[in-house]
Write a protein that holds these residues in place. Structure first.
Motif, PDB file in Angstrom:
ATOM      1  N   GLN A 153       0.663  -1.269  -0.087  1.00  0.00           N
ATOM      2  CA  GLN A 153      -0.037   0.253   0.032  1.00  0.00           C
ATOM      3  C   GLN A 153       0.726   1.344  -0.031  1.00  0.00           C
ATOM      4  O   GLN A 153       0.610   2.136  -0.759  1.00  0.00           O
ATOM      5  N   THR A 154       1.917   1.425   0.849  1.00  0.00           N
ATOM      6  CA  THR A 154       2.363   2.573   0.968  1.00  0.00           C
ATOM      7  C   THR A 154       3.700   2.904   0.072  1.00  0.00           C
ATOM      8  O   THR A 154       3.942   3.986  -0.529  1.00  0.00           O
ATOM      9  N   THR A 155       4.168   1.632  -0.622  1.00  0.00           N
ATOM     10  CA  THR A 155       5.105   1.735  -1.588  1.00  0.00           C
ATOM     11  C   THR A 155       4.494   2.111  -2.820  1.00  0.00           C
ATOM     12  O   THR A 155       4.881   2.788  -3.716  1.00  0.00           O
ATOM     13  N   ASN A 156       3.331   1.486  -3.211  1.00  0.00           N
ATOM     14  CA  ASN A 156       2.754   1.776  -4.400  1.00  0.00           C
ATOM     15  C   ASN A 156       2.207   3.030  -4.570  1.00  0.00           C
ATOM     16  O   ASN A 156       1.898   3.534  -5.497  1.00  0.00           O
ATOM     17  N   HIS A 157       1.610   3.347  -3.258  1.00  0.00           N
ATOM     18  CA  HIS A 157       0.907   4.850  -3.260  1.00  0.00           C
ATOM     19  C   HIS A 157       2.182   5.827  -3.481  1.00  0.00           C
ATOM     20  O   HIS A 157       1.953   6.821  -4.499  1.00  0.00           O
ATOM     21  N   SER A 158       3.344   5.612  -3.023  1.00  0.00           N
ATOM     22  CA  SER A 158       4.246   6.505  -3.372  1.00  0.00           C
ATOM     23  C   SER A 158       5.013   6.463  -4.916  1.00  0.00           C
ATOM     24  O   SER A 158       5.140   7.423  -5.500  1.00  0.00           O
ATOM     25  N   LEU A 159       4.937   5.311  -5.408  1.00  0.00           N
ATOM     26  CA  LEU A 159       5.248   5.248  -6.970  1.00  0.00           C
ATOM     27  C   LEU A 159       4.248   5.686  -7.724  1.00  0.00           C
ATOM     28  O   LEU A 159       4.640   6.149  -8.960  1.00  0.00           O
ATOM     29  N   ILE A 160       2.901   5.684  -7.473  1.00  0.00           N
ATOM     30  CA  ILE A 160       1.966   6.182  -8.292  1.00  0.00           C
ATOM     31  C   ILE A 160       1.947   7.542  -8.197  1.00  0.00           C
ATOM     32  O   ILE A 160       1.976   8.323  -9.423  1.00  0.00           O
ATOM     33  N   ASN A 161       2.433   8.108  -6.973  1.00  0.00           N
ATOM     34  CA  ASN A 161       2.624   9.720  -7.198  1.00  0.00           C
ATOM     35  C   ASN A 161       3.774  10.214  -7.920  1.00  0.00           C
ATOM     36  O   ASN A 161       3.728  11.028  -8.416  1.00  0.00           O
TER      37      ASN A 161
END
Length: 550
Positions: free
Chosen positions: A404-412
């Protein structure tokens, strides 16, 4: 005489026409006016507002007629810059070149007024105005240092916000650097408390000094600060401890801000674990504050959801249930972890996880997002709860929180790199959308609410999730933009290269997470401290979480 009369009678039209011709001769036509055909600035065609222009731009103006060279000097202006002009295509093309380099990150205007003439004598019909904004200087603003030294520098400089700028009476963190200095923030102070173990471990301050500051804060919170059902308001007066309303009806307890404060206090309790009387007394005082929070009261009469606000004067008038996905996961975890006023799992299941934007499951830029709004929302959703909660290896029925946290950051990151709104300055080195100051206000920036403003805290605080991408951004902020955004308390709150705006402000809730998450990336210190709390382990298990060591 008869001959004359005869001629008049025979040829009246001829004589009349000759007479008119002599008295009303035809006037010559005025020279025709003309309009500009177009222009180019560094190869970009017909843009009125040119962002990222080189400091030695070549500007070409195209006309349908040959231009009178004598009219150019008064008709064409480039801000306050002297320029050279070359003529091409039979003087119908003007090439404007500054005589010296323009300044970086500066605005200029090229104007052409209607005194410009053609060689036939006609005037330009419509004036022209072309805006130029020069690019940033890629040269390093500070000497190169190792990554480790750079991280030390960022942590130490940013820590000054809490250490040097902390309120002198209470020791609590002021809300912002450009506001009322009596306003301190409970949540931001929780973040500030978490930075003290970092500062001690990195030798920015001594352990004795760190202990003394936490003692001052805890003493003020225990004896002076106004509390409601054991919880704290969003804002306090740093001298008197009185509630400062956050809004007209928000004049009581703020459970989410209280959660951030308690997370900081519990982290400090775990760090100051010495057997001496001072550290033992500090732990007892922190426990008294922690145990006094009536988390279960905030179910508003036993509902299966927590409520954000409660006021003795206005009761539940704010009427804001805390539902996910957002920055409030830590609130439910702490409420479940309380040994005196805990909530059951049903409040988490039926309250937090029932939010309309809780489950997601869609894929953006190749990354699946388990929870949250479209494209993830602002990055603080993956920061605030996870300053102490370690997402690595953490899961429940709804998500793997590392993903959740990693993919959220990568999407941003990928959104900023793709830059669909074409903001000047966005790149793989300059990214990060979260809540921050913007020009003339404040907003929660995200891919769906993108005002063209980058907040350094967004990428830097994501360092544990996206180490390569975040480190690249941090270096860009420091080396390339450091002359604009690196100040007394670290990086300023936000900036826009598109609009040439650089905040002068620093905010507690943006400075603290940078220090904390840099340290979690480097050593895991805050994660290790907070996750070592026995109550937190119990609370996580009671809500159905799985994690190493539970």
């Amino acid at each position: 005489m008869k001959k004359i009369l005869l001629l008049i009678w025979l040829f009246p039209a001829v004589l009349t026409g000759a007479c008119k011709k002599g008295s009303d001769p035809a006037m010559p036509s005025p020279p025709a006016g003309f309009s500009i055909n177009g222009w180019e600035v560094n190869g970009m065609t017909n843009q009125n507002d040119n962002k990222g222009t080189t400091v030695n731009p070549g500007i070409r103006l195209y006309f349908p007629v040959a231009i009178d060279r004598a009219s150019v000097a008064l008709a064409v202006g480039l801000h306050t810059v002297n320029y050279n002009v070359n003529y091409q295509n039979g003087d119908s093309t003007l090439v404007i070149q500054p005589k010296s380099a323009l300044s970086y990150l500066s605005n200029y205007k090229l104007t052409v007024n209607n005194t410009l003439k053609s060689t036939a004598g006609g005037n330009l019909t419509f004036p022209v105005e072309i805006k130029l904004q020069t690019r940033y200087d890629t040269a390093g603003k500070f000497p190169a240092i190792s990554d480790s030294v750079l991280l030390d520098k960022v942590q130490q400089q940013t820590f000054k916000y809490f250490w040097n700028f902390g309120h002198p009476v209470s020791g609590l963190a002021r809300e912002r650097s450009n506001g009322n200095n009596e306003v301190v923030t409970s949540g931001g102070s929780g973040f500030g408390i978490m930075t003290i173990p970092v500062a001690v471990s990195r030798n920015f301050i001594t352990r004795a000094d760190g202990l003394a500051r936490v003692q001052k804060i805890v003493g003020f919170l225990k004896h002076t600060a106004v509390k409601v059902k054991g919880a704290f308001p969003h804002w306090l007066n740093g001298s008197t401890g009185a509630i400062i309303p956050f809004s007209a009806n928000d004049d009581g307890a703020d459970l989410v801000e209280t959660a951030y404060l308690m997370a900081g206090l519990l982290t400090a309790r775990q760090y100051f674990n010495g057997a001496d009387a001072d550290e033992a007394a500090l732990r007892n005082d922190i426990n008294a504050l922690w145990n006094a929070v009536e988390w279960d009261w905030f179910t508003n009469g036993g509902q299966n959801v927590l409520y954000w606000h409660y006021s003795d004067a206005k009761q539940w008038i704010m009427n804001l249930p805390i539902r996910g996905w957002n920055e409030c996961l830590i609130t439910y975890i702490l409420a479940a972890s309380s040994t005196t006023h805990s909530i059951p799992q049903s409040v988490y299941t039926n309250g937090w996880s029932s939010g309309s934007s809780f489950l997601n499951g869609n894929t953006y830029y190749g990354y699946q997002l388990p929870l949250g709004p479209s494209l993830g929302g602002p990055l603080f959703l993956s920061h605030y709860s996870f300053l102490g909660i370690n997402p690595n290896g953490l899961s429940d029925a709804y998500a793997n929180y590392s993903a959740q946290t990693t993919n959220h950051s990568l999407i941003n990151y990928e959104y900023c790199k793709a830059n669909p709104r074409r903001w000047y300055g966005y790149s793989d080195s300059c990214w990060g959308l979260t809540a921050s100051d913007i020009q003339n206000g404040y907003t929660a920036s995200s891919p769906t609410n993108d005002a063209g403003v980058i907040a350094p805290t967004a990428a830097i605080t994501s360092l544990p999730y996206t180490p390569a991408e975040s480190m690249k951004a941090l270096k860009f902020f420091y080396y390339v933009l450091g002359d604009k955004i690196w100040k007394d308390y670290g990086f300023v709150d936000a900036f826009s290269l598109h609009d040439l705006w650089f905040a002068s402000s620093f905010l507690a809730i943006d400075q603290g997470p940078q220090i904390i998450m840099i340290e979690n990336y480097r050593s895991g210190l805050l994660w290790n401290l907070f996750m070592s709390c026995p109550e937190i382990k119990t609370g996580l298990k009671s809500l159905g979480f799985n994690a190493p060591g539970l």
